[in-house]
Every structure is written in C-alpha cells, then in structure tokens.
Design an enzyme around this catalytic site. Structure first.
Site, PDB file in Angstrom:
ATOM      1  N   CYS A 223       0.791  -1.234   0.000  1.00 36.27           N
ATOM      2  CA  CYS A 223       0.000   0.000   0.000  1.00 36.27           C
ATOM      3  C   CYS A 223       0.821   1.282   0.000  1.00 36.27           C
ATOM      4  O   CYS A 223       0.281   2.349  -0.300  1.00 36.27           O
ATOM      5  CB  CYS A 223      -0.940   0.012   1.197  1.00 36.27           C
ATOM      6  SG  CYS A 223      -2.288  -1.181   1.059  1.00 36.27           S
TER       7      CYS A 223
ATOM      8  N   TYR B 209       9.630  -4.488  -3.263  1.00 32.91           N
ATOM      9  CA  TYR B 209      10.594  -3.825  -2.378  1.00 32.91           C
ATOM     10  C   TYR B 209      11.479  -4.866  -1.693  1.00 32.91           C
ATOM     11  O   TYR B 209      11.164  -6.053  -1.656  1.00 32.91           O
ATOM     12  CB  TYR B 209       9.869  -3.007  -1.310  1.00 32.91           C
ATOM     13  CG  TYR B 209       9.158  -1.788  -1.855  1.00 32.91           C
ATOM     14  CD1 TYR B 209       9.857  -0.616  -2.139  1.00 32.91           C
ATOM     15  CD2 TYR B 209       7.796  -1.803  -2.083  1.00 32.91           C
ATOM     16  CE1 TYR B 209       9.217   0.503  -2.640  1.00 32.91           C
ATOM     17  CE2 TYR B 209       7.133  -0.687  -2.585  1.00 32.91           C
ATOM     18  CZ  TYR B 209       7.850   0.464  -2.864  1.00 32.91           C
ATOM     19  OH  TYR B 209       7.205   1.561  -3.361  1.00 32.91           O
TER      20      TYR B 209
ATOM     21  N   GLU C  47       7.817  -2.380   6.150  1.00 35.44           N
ATOM     22  CA  GLU C  47       7.803  -2.389   7.601  1.00 35.44           C
ATOM     23  C   GLU C  47       6.428  -2.561   8.231  1.00 35.44           C
ATOM     24  O   GLU C  47       6.169  -2.043   9.324  1.00 35.44           O
ATOM     25  CB  GLU C  47       8.423  -1.089   8.126  1.00 35.44           C
ATOM     26  CG  GLU C  47       7.641   0.191   7.783  1.00 35.44           C
ATOM     27  CD  GLU C  47       8.021   0.845   6.466  1.00 35.44           C
ATOM     28  OE1 GLU C  47       7.714   2.027   6.278  1.00 35.44           O
ATOM     29  OE2 GLU C  47       8.643   0.163   5.628  1.00 35.44           O
TER      30      GLU C  47
ATOM     31  N   GLU D 225      13.887  -2.653   8.662  1.00 33.97           N
ATOM     32  CA  GLU D 225      12.444  -2.751   8.883  1.00 33.97           C
ATOM     33  C   GLU D 225      12.122  -2.780  10.376  1.00 33.97           C
ATOM     34  O   GLU D 225      11.101  -2.230  10.810  1.00 33.97           O
ATOM     35  CB  GLU D 225      11.881  -3.983   8.179  1.00 33.97           C
ATOM     36  CG  GLU D 225      12.230  -4.101   6.705  1.00 33.97           C
ATOM     37  CD  GLU D 225      11.982  -2.836   5.896  1.00 33.97           C
ATOM     38  OE1 GLU D 225      11.089  -2.040   6.263  1.00 33.97           O
ATOM     39  OE2 GLU D 225      12.691  -2.624   4.895  1.00 33.97           O
TER      40      GLU D 225
ATOM     41  N   HIS E  43      12.043   0.678  11.802  1.00 34.98           N
ATOM     42  CA  HIS E  43      10.784   1.370  11.519  1.00 34.98           C
ATOM     43  C   HIS E  43       9.768   1.192  12.652  1.00 34.98           C
ATOM     44  O   HIS E  43       8.817   1.985  12.759  1.00 34.98           O
ATOM     45  CB  HIS E  43      10.170   0.840  10.223  1.00 34.98           C
ATOM     46  CG  HIS E  43      10.566   1.601   9.007  1.00 34.98           C
ATOM     47  ND1 HIS E  43      10.316   2.950   8.852  1.00 34.98           N
ATOM     48  CD2 HIS E  43      11.189   1.211   7.860  1.00 34.98           C
ATOM     49  CE1 HIS E  43      10.763   3.363   7.671  1.00 34.98           C
ATOM     50  NE2 HIS E  43      11.298   2.322   7.056  1.00 34.98           N
TER      51      HIS E  43
ATOM     52  N   GLU F 165      12.226   7.656   6.818  1.00 36.95           N
ATOM     53  CA  GLU F 165      13.342   6.881   6.266  1.00 36.95           C
ATOM     54  C   GLU F 165      14.712   7.365   6.726  1.00 36.95           C
ATOM     55  O   GLU F 165      15.627   6.558   6.879  1.00 36.95           O
ATOM     56  CB  GLU F 165      13.258   6.865   4.745  1.00 36.95           C
ATOM     57  CG  GLU F 165      12.008   6.162   4.217  1.00 36.95           C
ATOM     58  CD  GLU F 165      11.913   4.695   4.632  1.00 36.95           C
ATOM     59  OE1 GLU F 165      12.895   4.149   5.166  1.00 36.95           O
ATOM     60  OE2 GLU F 165      10.840   4.096   4.426  1.00 36.95           O
TER      61      GLU F 165
ATOM     62  N   TYR G  18      16.255   8.713   2.567  1.00 37.78           N
ATOM     63  CA  TYR G  18      17.016   7.758   3.357  1.00 37.78           C
ATOM     64  C   TYR G  18      18.398   8.321   3.721  1.00 37.78           C
ATOM     65  O   TYR G  18      18.744   8.445   4.896  1.00 37.78           O
ATOM     66  CB  TYR G  18      17.218   6.453   2.586  1.00 37.78           C
ATOM     67  CG  TYR G  18      15.970   5.673   2.274  1.00 37.78           C
ATOM     68  CD1 TYR G  18      15.666   4.501   2.969  1.00 37.78           C
ATOM     69  CD2 TYR G  18      15.108   6.061   1.257  1.00 37.78           C
ATOM     70  CE1 TYR G  18      14.533   3.756   2.674  1.00 37.78           C
ATOM     71  CE2 TYR G  18      13.976   5.329   0.950  1.00 37.78           C
ATOM     72  CZ  TYR G  18      13.686   4.184   1.669  1.00 37.78           C
ATOM     73  OH  TYR G  18      12.558   3.455   1.362  1.00 37.78           O
TER      74      TYR G  18
ATOM     75  N   ARG H  21      11.717  -7.017  -7.726  1.00 41.68           N
ATOM     76  CA  ARG H  21      12.146  -5.959  -6.809  1.00 41.68           C
ATOM     77  C   ARG H  21      12.598  -4.741  -7.611  1.00 41.68           C
ATOM     78  O   ARG H  21      13.480  -4.833  -8.465  1.00 41.68           O
ATOM     79  CB  ARG H  21      13.284  -6.475  -5.926  1.00 41.68           C
ATOM     80  CG  ARG H  21      13.707  -5.507  -4.832  1.00 41.68           C
ATOM     81  CD  ARG H  21      14.795  -6.126  -3.966  1.00 41.68           C
ATOM     82  NE  ARG H  21      15.284  -5.198  -2.973  1.00 41.68           N
ATOM     83  CZ  ARG H  21      16.273  -5.453  -2.114  1.00 41.68           C
ATOM     84  NH1 ARG H  21      16.866  -6.655  -2.148  1.00 41.68           N
ATOM     85  NH2 ARG H  21      16.671  -4.553  -1.238  1.00 41.68           N
TER      86      ARG H  21
END
Length: 608
Positions: A129, A274, A278, A303, A306, A325, A390, A559
């Site tokens: 999502c 990906y 997370e 993850e 997060h 990030e 990031y 990916r």
C-alpha cells in the site's frame, strides 16, 4: 476547504477516520476483490465528506444504523490521486459511521499470482500500500495523517491461509449474513471457503495495511518472531534471520520498548517490489534478501528500526518522508553497529553515500527532489522514490549527532520517540522539537539549508573506515587495469563487493568487465545486490554478452531496486538494448506488482 495532504482528498475541516471494519472476499478465478468497509469517524459529521479511492467500483453507501442510503458520487480519476468519493451526510442527524460496499479487479495495491507466477502449486495474492495505494483496496482517508485501527474478515479458498499485519484472531467457517449486503451467503458461505479474522488495536497510517494469501507455513525463531514463507523457502529463511531477537533487544536499548508485541517476518514470492516493507507486527520481505550468510539481516534491521521511527512516529505527508526513512536508516545503522560491529555499519554507510551522490546526479534536471522536504503537489510519490529521504536524512541526523555528541543525541532520540509515539508529524514539528531540546542548535548547524536546500550540504560527511578506504582504493586502481587479488577479496561478502562495484568508474572498458567476471563470476552471484550491480556496469559498457543474464534476471525478480538499473541500462545502451528491454517487459509484465509495472513503464517511455 484546506487540503490536509497533497496526496489525499481529505480536508482539514472534516473529521478523519479512526476505525475501519473490513469484510473482504478474494476471488482468485477473476483476480478481484469484493468487500465492505464500516468507517468510524473521529466525530459526528453532517454535510460533505471526501474519501480517497482508486479503481474502485462503489456499490452502495448507507447509514449503518438506519440502513438509509447516503448520496455519493465519484469524480473522474486523477492520474495521481485517483477518484474522490464525495458523500453527502444528512444534516438533520450527523453520522459518526458509514458503511460502504465496493469491488475492484484492478487494484494498484493488490497483486494476484497464478501458481506458475508464484512458483508454487497454489496461487498467491498480496498487498503493498505504500505510498498511496490503500485507496485501491477500500475507500479511506489515504493519508498518514489519518491513523486508523481496524478489524478484518478475509474470505479465501480453504486450501490457502492468510496472514496480516495485525493480530490473528481465528480461522473458521464463514457465518451466514456476516458478508453484509454486498456479499450474499451463496458467495460468502460457498463450499471450499474459509474466513481468517484479524484485529489491529494500535493506530497505524493506512499505507501500513497489509495482507497476503497463499500456501504459507511458519517457523518460530524467537520468543516474539516467526518466519512465514512457502514450504520451499521457510527453513532457509529461518536460518537467515535467526539473529532477529538480538536485534530487537538492541533496538529496545537504543530507542525504548518495542510496542508492537510481535515482530514476525513474511517472505513473499519473487515479484514483491521492495526489499522489505515495515508493516507492523509482520514485516514483508523479498526472498532476494536470503543470501545464505545472514547478510539479509541488515534489511531486517532497517524494517525493525521502523517499529520506532515510521510506524510509531509517522511522517504526516509524503513531503515529510525523510522523517520515516532518514531516522530509520540512522536507527538501522546503530542496530547493525551493536550486533555486527562498527566496520559493518561503516560499509553500510559507504554504500549509502555512493547512493546519495548517484541520486543527486539522477535529479540534476529537477533538483527539487533532492530536498529533504520537497514540494510534491501533483507528483506521484512512486515516480520520485529515491535514496534522498534515506541517505540525506541519515546525513542530517548524523550531522546533529556529531555536533552534540552521541550521548546527548541518544537522549534526544528517546525523548522524541516517547513524545510523539502513535502520532503523525511534519518536518516543522521536528525542527521545533529539536530547537527546544537542543538549545542553540540552529546557530551551530544550518537547519534551513539541510531541510530546504538542494543537493548535498557541505557539512555532510563521507564515512571513514579502514575497510571502506581500502575498497575505494582498489576500485580506483581498476581503471588502470589492476584487478583485486584473490587474497584481497577472500573475506569479502556481498557488501564489500557491492561497494567495490559502486565505486568503479563509469568508463570501464568492456574487456575489463569481462575479465573481472571471468575471475570472480559476479554475473552468476547468488547475491542479487552483487549480480545486478555487475550486470548494470557491464551492460552500460556495451557488453552484449550479458544481455541473456539480464533477461533471465528480469524475468525472475520483481524488486524495483533491480528492475530500475537493469531496464535503464538496457534502454540507454543501444537500439538493440531498447528492443530487448521492451520485449522482456512485455513478456514479464504480469509477474510484476502494479507499482513496479508503473516504474518500468516510466523508464521505457523515457529511454526506449
């Protein structure tokens, strides 16, 4: 009405959704989703109310108490936002909840896989999502500013099982009438169907809503962690991620209690777009992170981080994405430093530094997207997804740590997390909190330059370590024909090779690429980071010898971290490469998640 988020139809004057009760029916035969959503608002409301949708057919909107219909309309779809669902709530009796029924067969979040595509005897379906795709699963306020709790009933084939980023309550037979008005008992209670029931009691942003359905088994690897995967992958995944509990404990020492009860891991099919997602309580992972040497734990570390920065405290809009990030990249490296050592963390930082410089070059014609807080009005977040939030975000936080010292910054970070937990905040709120808790910081660091400036600030810093410097030296020597000796690379794993390849000159001669591969078989590496980095380099030099391996790779993996460089390299290298890229995509498109399809189509429209 004032917009709340440039990527949502929600406004700042109407109440937001606080709870959603979902009833979902997955039809694998038609690759469609049918369902209902009972939305609870933060306050009773009358008059207009807007919700976000994309590619949804809305069948009805009713008052769940009186069962009276609620007038609604769908706007023509906007290419970024989707369609506005406009509801007219009665003025005489303000409503605090709304019941909607809907269906879709073209959700940008949901990917159905046939057995052959899932490499399994069974079909598979999963969701992704982030950033603004929850609206393609159910009508909602699809903004991270609207944190929701939810319950969910998933009606699926009884031969399959469902997992969700939520607390699993029961697996049971369907109950008559629970499908609601849109799902008659003849469908809901049909033979061969089962219901999986879930609850999420903690408020999360809609982009963290996630489920998967398939032939899924599990292994326990810690007191609060299970690895879920297909039967052919689960044991290998359990070995790869065996150190997860140690990382959770390291995270708790650094950032405070882990507030999500479970930290389970789901390894999805190869099409997952990906490296990891997370989703709270259950992280989604690509199988490409399973490398056989526990190196994939670094993705898990990200993850996991997060769980504090991103899930517990969330960016209010995608313009503030660096709060998720950048903080998480910083937290990941702190966890890696504790668990795997300072040199490993420095290598991670070095790869990030190279990625940051490469990304700034990518946006050289539109430097707006090298800002920590860019203007994203009218811009699809998927189109400008990059390493800026990031790595520039990490550099900003690292700069603050260097200025005030690690002990002071650690105390600041813990206070920041405890103050804003289960909230969504913007960059301005962070800066105000920083100034209030680190007096005078604005006189020591140019905060405005870091947040609003383009490119890399002059006080950003390349990491320093003996291993990192040695790899850079070896890479610089390669352009003069000096290949690293076998004794020099004997202890290298994926990160060392990745950093080495990242630092090679773009002007490498084809014969040099061939010689390097002849000695070290990088194009055959089991590690996707190494393989793709080498293939990108080799194809960019004009080595047609690697077209076949690039095709095999692009037909195997979904990916986006690998699709982007390989499709770009093929599309830019020659007319033959462009034709090959188009053919590979035409043959592989249905194996890619809809988000990845959009990314590849953007690359091909630009270069091919």
């Amino acid at each position: 009405m004032a917009p709340l988020d440039p990527h949502s139809y929600a406004d700042g004057e109407s109440p937001l959704t606080t709870h959603v009760a979902l009833t979902l029916y997955l039809d694998f035969a038609t690759c469609s989703l049918h369902g209902s959503a009972l939305l609870t608002l933060s306050a009773p409301h009358s008059g207009p109310l807007s919700l976000d949708t994309r590619s949804l057919t809305i069948h009805s909107a009713i008052d769940p108490t009186s069962l009276s219909p609620i007038p609604f309309s769908l706007s023509p779809p906007d290419p970024v936002l989707g369609s506005r669902l406009s509801l007219s709530l009665p003025s005489e009796t303000p409503l605090s909840s709304i019941l909607l029924s809907f269906s879709t067969s073209s959700s940008s979040a949901l990917h159905f896989l046939s057995p052959s595509q899932a490499a399994s005897p069974f079909p598979y379906a999963y969701t992704q999502c982030q950033s603004i795709h929850a609206r393609s699963l159910f009508p909602c306020h699809d903004t991270p500013a609207a944190r929701i709790r939810f319950s969910a009933l998933l009606n699926i084939p009884s031969s399959l099982s469902a997992v969700m980023a939520a607390r699993h309550h029961a697996r049971r037979d369907p109950i008559p009438s629970e499908g609601g008005l849109s799902l008659p008992d003849s469908l809901w209670c049909a033979p061969g169907r089962i219901v999986e029931q879930f609850f999420m009691e903690q408020p999360i942003p809609p982009y963290l809503f996630a489920f998967a359905v398939g032939h899924i088994v599990f292994r326990d690897i810690g007191p609060r962690t299970r690895v879920y995967a297909g039967p052919d992958v689960v044991d290998e995944a359990a070995r790869e991620f065996a150190g997860t509990e140690e990382m959770i404990r390291a995270g708790e020492k650094l950032f405070g209690p882990y507030d999500w009860e479970r930290f389970d891991l789901l390894v999805l099919p190869m099409s997952f777009p990906y490296g990891g997602m997370e989703n709270p309580r259950m992280v989604f992972l690509t199988p490409t992170v399973i490398k056989g040497d526990a190196a994939g734990a670094q993705v898990v570390a990200h993850e996991l981080a997060h769980s504090w920065t991103g899930n517990l405290i969330t960016n209010k809009t995608n313009e503030d994405f660096w709060l998720n990030e950048g903080f998480t990249t910083y937290a990941e490296r702190r966890i890696v430093e504790v668990v795997q050592g300072e040199e490993r963390a420095a290598l991670n930082m070095g790869i990030g530094w190279r990625g940051l410089n490469r990304t700034v070059e990518r946006f050289r014609d539109n430097m707006e997207f090298t800002k920590l807080k860019p203007c994203m009005q009218g811009v699809d977040p998927d189109d400008v997804y990059s390493e800026i939030p990031y790595e520039k975000g990490f550099q900003f936080l690292w700069r603050i740590e260097r200025q005030v010292g690690r002990p002071v910054f650690d105390e600041f970070t813990k206070k920041y997390i405890s103050t804003f937990k289960f909230q969504s905040i913007d960059t301005e709120t962070f800066i105000d909190f920083l100034k209030a808790n680190v007096p005078g910081i604005e006189n020591q660091i140019d905060l405005r330059l870091w947040v609003e400036g383009t490119g890399i600030p002059p006080d950003a810093m390349e990491p320093v370590s003996a291993v990192y410097n040695k790899i850079k030296t070896l890479a610089s020597e390669f352009k003069n024909g000096q290949m690293p000796g076998e004794d020099e690379v004997a202890q290298w794993d994926s990160q060392e090779w990745e950093l080495y390849l990242e630092n090679l000159s773009a002007n490498v001669d084809p014969s040099q690429a061939l010689a390097l591969d002849a000695r070290y078989r990088l194009s055959e590496s089991r590690d996707w980071e190494v393989k793709v980095a080498f293939l990108e380099l080799a194809i960019s030099t004009g080595c047609k010898e690697y077209y076949a391996e690039a095709e095999r790779s692009l037909k195997q993996v979904g990916r986006m971290k690998y699709l982007r460089p390989l499709y770009t390299a093929l599309a830019k290298c020659s007319e033959e490469g462009k034709m090959l890229a188009r053919r590979i995509y035409a043959e592989s498109r249905n194996c890619y998640h809809p988000i990845a399809q959009g990314v590849v189509e953007s690359i091909l429209s630009k270069h091919a």
